[in-house]
Design a protein around this motif. Sequence first.
Motif, PDB file in Angstrom:
ATOM      1  N   THR A  67      -7.980  -2.353  -4.292  1.00  0.00           N
ATOM      2  CA  THR A  67      -9.246  -2.291  -3.399  1.00  0.00           C
ATOM      3  C   THR A  67     -10.261  -1.447  -2.830  1.00  0.00           C
ATOM      4  O   THR A  67     -11.073  -1.596  -2.794  1.00  0.00           O
ATOM      5  CB  THR A  67      -8.442  -3.792  -3.158  1.00  0.00           C
ATOM      6  N   THR A  68      -9.203  -0.185  -2.136  1.00  0.00           N
ATOM      7  CA  THR A  68      -9.654   1.113  -1.703  1.00  0.00           C
ATOM      8  C   THR A  68     -10.596   1.424  -2.952  1.00  0.00           C
ATOM      9  O   THR A  68     -11.776   2.177  -3.090  1.00  0.00           O
ATOM     10  CB  THR A  68      -8.664   1.347  -1.283  1.00  0.00           C
ATOM     11  N   ASN A  69      -9.831   1.365  -4.668  1.00  0.00           N
ATOM     12  CA  ASN A  69     -10.870   2.289  -5.971  1.00  0.00           C
ATOM     13  C   ASN A  69     -11.236   3.615  -5.984  1.00  0.00           C
ATOM     14  O   ASN A  69     -12.431   3.869  -5.760  1.00  0.00           O
ATOM     15  CB  ASN A  69     -12.351   1.415  -5.164  1.00  0.00           C
ATOM     16  N   MET A  70      -9.535   4.034  -5.480  1.00  0.00           N
ATOM     17  CA  MET A  70      -9.877   5.377  -5.827  1.00  0.00           C
ATOM     18  C   MET A  70      -8.575   5.526  -6.699  1.00  0.00           C
ATOM     19  O   MET A  70      -7.319   5.072  -7.263  1.00  0.00           O
ATOM     20  CB  MET A  70      -9.103   5.605  -4.531  1.00  0.00           C
ATOM     21  N   VAL A 122      -0.574   5.021   0.150  1.00  0.00           N
ATOM     22  CA  VAL A 122      -1.733   5.393  -0.449  1.00  0.00           C
ATOM     23  C   VAL A 122      -2.775   4.081   0.059  1.00  0.00           C
ATOM     24  O   VAL A 122      -2.833   3.048   0.633  1.00  0.00           O
ATOM     25  CB  VAL A 122      -1.941   5.211  -1.711  1.00  0.00           C
ATOM     26  N   GLY A 123      -3.744   3.237  -0.306  1.00  0.00           N
ATOM     27  CA  GLY A 123      -4.765   2.635  -0.530  1.00  0.00           C
ATOM     28  C   GLY A 123      -4.365   1.024  -0.510  1.00  0.00           C
ATOM     29  O   GLY A 123      -3.225   1.216  -1.144  1.00  0.00           O
ATOM     30  N   VAL A 124      -5.209   0.267  -0.744  1.00  0.00           N
ATOM     31  CA  VAL A 124      -4.615  -0.985  -0.730  1.00  0.00           C
ATOM     32  C   VAL A 124      -5.323  -1.733  -2.463  1.00  0.00           C
ATOM     33  O   VAL A 124      -5.661  -1.335  -3.300  1.00  0.00           O
ATOM     34  CB  VAL A 124      -5.963  -1.990  -0.320  1.00  0.00           C
ATOM     35  N   GLU A 125      -3.635  -1.895  -1.987  1.00  0.00           N
ATOM     36  CA  GLU A 125      -2.997  -3.054  -3.335  1.00  0.00           C
ATOM     37  C   GLU A 125      -2.931  -1.653  -4.592  1.00  0.00           C
ATOM     38  O   GLU A 125      -3.232  -1.850  -5.834  1.00  0.00           O
ATOM     39  CB  GLU A 125      -4.164  -3.647  -4.399  1.00  0.00           C
ATOM     40  N   LEU A 171     -13.421   8.622  -5.851  1.00  0.00           N
ATOM     41  CA  LEU A 171     -13.557   6.979  -5.305  1.00  0.00           C
ATOM     42  C   LEU A 171     -13.489   6.830  -7.414  1.00  0.00           C
ATOM     43  O   LEU A 171     -15.166   7.519  -7.743  1.00  0.00           O
ATOM     44  CB  LEU A 171     -15.533   7.199  -5.084  1.00  0.00           C
ATOM     45  N   VAL A 172     -13.797   5.639  -7.534  1.00  0.00           N
ATOM     46  CA  VAL A 172     -13.977   5.172  -8.770  1.00  0.00           C
ATOM     47  C   VAL A 172     -14.710   3.927  -8.737  1.00  0.00           C
ATOM     48  O   VAL A 172     -14.719   2.902  -7.533  1.00  0.00           O
ATOM     49  CB  VAL A 172     -12.794   5.255  -9.447  1.00  0.00           C
ATOM     50  N   ASP A 173     -14.827   3.178  -9.642  1.00  0.00           N
ATOM     51  CA  ASP A 173     -15.661   1.773 -10.012  1.00  0.00           C
ATOM     52  C   ASP A 173     -14.608   0.406  -9.713  1.00  0.00           C
ATOM     53  O   ASP A 173     -13.324   0.779  -9.679  1.00  0.00           O
ATOM     54  CB  ASP A 173     -16.000   1.345 -11.507  1.00  0.00           C
ATOM     55  N   GLN A 174     -14.827  -0.233  -9.343  1.00  0.00           N
ATOM     56  CA  GLN A 174     -14.008  -1.474  -9.078  1.00  0.00           C
ATOM     57  C   GLN A 174     -12.468  -1.940  -9.212  1.00  0.00           C
ATOM     58  O   GLN A 174     -12.966  -2.023 -10.957  1.00  0.00           O
ATOM     59  CB  GLN A 174     -14.675  -3.011  -8.979  1.00  0.00           C
ATOM     60  N   ARG A 175     -11.640  -1.862  -8.878  1.00  0.00           N
ATOM     61  CA  ARG A 175     -10.390  -1.989  -9.382  1.00  0.00           C
ATOM     62  C   ARG A 175      -9.584  -1.596 -10.728  1.00  0.00           C
ATOM     63  O   ARG A 175     -10.037  -2.438 -12.024  1.00  0.00           O
ATOM     64  CB  ARG A 175     -10.077  -3.390 -10.412  1.00  0.00           C
ATOM     65  N   ASN A 217       0.851  -0.925   0.201  1.00  0.00           N
ATOM     66  CA  ASN A 217       0.255   0.034  -0.161  1.00  0.00           C
ATOM     67  C   ASN A 217       0.636   1.585   0.012  1.00  0.00           C
ATOM     68  O   ASN A 217       0.505   2.557   1.055  1.00  0.00           O
ATOM     69  CB  ASN A 217      -0.796   0.149   0.902  1.00  0.00           C
TER      70      ASN A 217
END
Lengths: 394, 322
Positions: free
Chosen positions: B153-156, B131-134, B172-176, B113
Amino acid sequence: MRMLLRLVLALCLAAWWSGAARALDVRAAVLRVDYPTVLPIARSDVRPEDLGFAGAALGDEDNQTTGSFLGITFATSNVTATPETMMEALDTILSEGIRLIVVMARAPDLLAIADKAGPDVLILNAEARDTSLRDDQCRANVLHISPSQNMMADAVIQFAMWKKWSRLFLIEGSNPADTALADAYRKAATKFGAKIVETRVYEDTGGSRRTDTGHVLVQRQIPVFTQGAKEHDVVIAADASDVFGLYLPFNTWEPRPVMGSGGLRPVTFHPDHEAWGATQFQRRFEELTGRLIHEEDYDVWLAIRVIGEAAIRTGAAEVPTLRDYMLSDAFELAAFKGRPVNFRSWNGQLRQPVILTDSKLTISVSPQDGYLHQRNTLDTLGLDQPESACEAFQ
Amino acid sequence: MKYSILAAALLAAHPALAAKVFVTNERGNTVTVIDSGTWEVIDEFDAGNRPRGVGVSPDGKLLYVCASDDDQIKVFDTETYEELYSLPSGPDPEQFTKHPSGKLLYVANEDDNLVTVVDTESRTVVAEVPVGVEPEGMAISPDAKYVINTSETTNMAHFIDTETYKITGNVLVDQRPRSAIYTMDGSKLYVSSEIGGTVSVIDPNAEGGPKLLDKIGFEVAGVQPEWLQPVGVRVTPDNKWLFVALGPANRVAVIDAETDEVVDYILVGQRVWQMDFTPDHKYLVTTNGNSNDVTVIDVEAQKAIKSVQVGMQPWGVAITPE
């Protein structure tokens, strides 16, 4: 339409976040009911002390990383109980003001917990696979993270049909749970055009699970037990009680592959799964917990992530808002299985791919190519809307 | 006159003037080198364990390869393919973006991260930004004031100030979310979401912080919607066209970057992943992980013109500058 809805929600959320700098606390609990069990056949299947809770810890950590950028705090408490103490445990959880509860319990206990908790509480089922819970026994306050037995059986039979192994020799255990699992395979065979050419029941006679040189006897007994079956392509083991399924591979009279409770097994997750970014997930889990992941850990992780995703996207911690969002078309979550998972709005079941493993590698992932559906190919697994007698979600 | 014809002939015939296309083969542990004049493979060399993200220094002399399983960025000579040294990158480096000067690399470390900032001259770590996860996708604004990281995983999309190394905005955005890219005028940022199946259009300069403007969706007759998985993204320098690699849909979407509408889908190889332009921006090269080849797209014609076999499971591509 779905995208538009998501965009509108996202824009609303953006407006909400920029407009209000208030902090949000999202509190959940994992209630695990432990049952007296016999030791598993395989030593590595022994349940770790922190089974499920380890998944919750990682889920919390994943949610919190995102939450820290948004002013959301996530906290999940772990509660163990026995069937005798579970209602007391539920009362304690509720008295702390927690309304989001991940439950690891058998079907009758899950229903008892859900009915006592009432409509203000959202239960996420992370253990019971009984199809009835998604059918006539469904509850409006229960969403199912764990797949149903029918989803698992369909995943196996789709693979058998893809391989053109359509003649099945079904071996089922003698306990009621085994019969229910065998029923799922019978239904799957009908659904996908496989033929069960013969069925045998393997009696659970009790006795100790693992003995020194036990394989010597197994190597002699299983061939005899499977001798003389009608011509078949594959053996299907329906052994929910973990009595014989793992003994079947290589020991059958005919040289045939085994699938189901032994050989090629359907699972929600396993520690060697690496596709779709799962390697990073496995490493995070192992670093946090010091052990390899079990299906139950993944199921609870997913439940906590479902809560986190709904809270992050809606900016809410209240059950009605979260439940509505989870069941809406806007909800979707990446779950290291190559495609988004989301809920069936008619019975609260999480749609998800099912991994088929030989207990080492991911051999395949169902749904298989060519199994189509007008809504979502994941709905080729398990009860479809017209088949489900669930009315609680209408 | 005579001389200029001769010069033109020399130019056309001289292979050294063509660019070199470097393709990392994630499973083959090699880099394949392709000549962009002839589109022939001219070499393949070992590049460490699990080579993924790849880039060339602004002077064209150095090739940076994320050897993910070796936890380092290996540096190769683009002429001799000799491994010169390695840069400290933090664990499991996957993608990076470069400062226009070439001095700094901003590396996404998927396992812990972090975004690690590496000085390519002193070969040291300058900063680590949580930062966020992965963390995965990396981009830099044309004015080099912001580095963007997407966390899967945080989707940002995280906006990192390149002076202070602090996060100044999150969208925030969509998944992955997999990849990010700015238009050359810096007015828009595109972020692809692999599992969400969309590309988010972000105004990075909006008042009150970066703002989501729109999401681009995809639809191809006969392809299951869940296989439309946006991964690599590239914008033409005139800011007119956005190309999006759609992973297992085996297609590259062509998007009008003024209206953000999809205008076409170009059929390429299987599991199309990352892309890069040749220096003249006439061609776009895509890596196709499941068919072990790259597809060459004629940018103006918006057509696939050639495929070239490379090593096992091609992942990233980088092309030498002019």
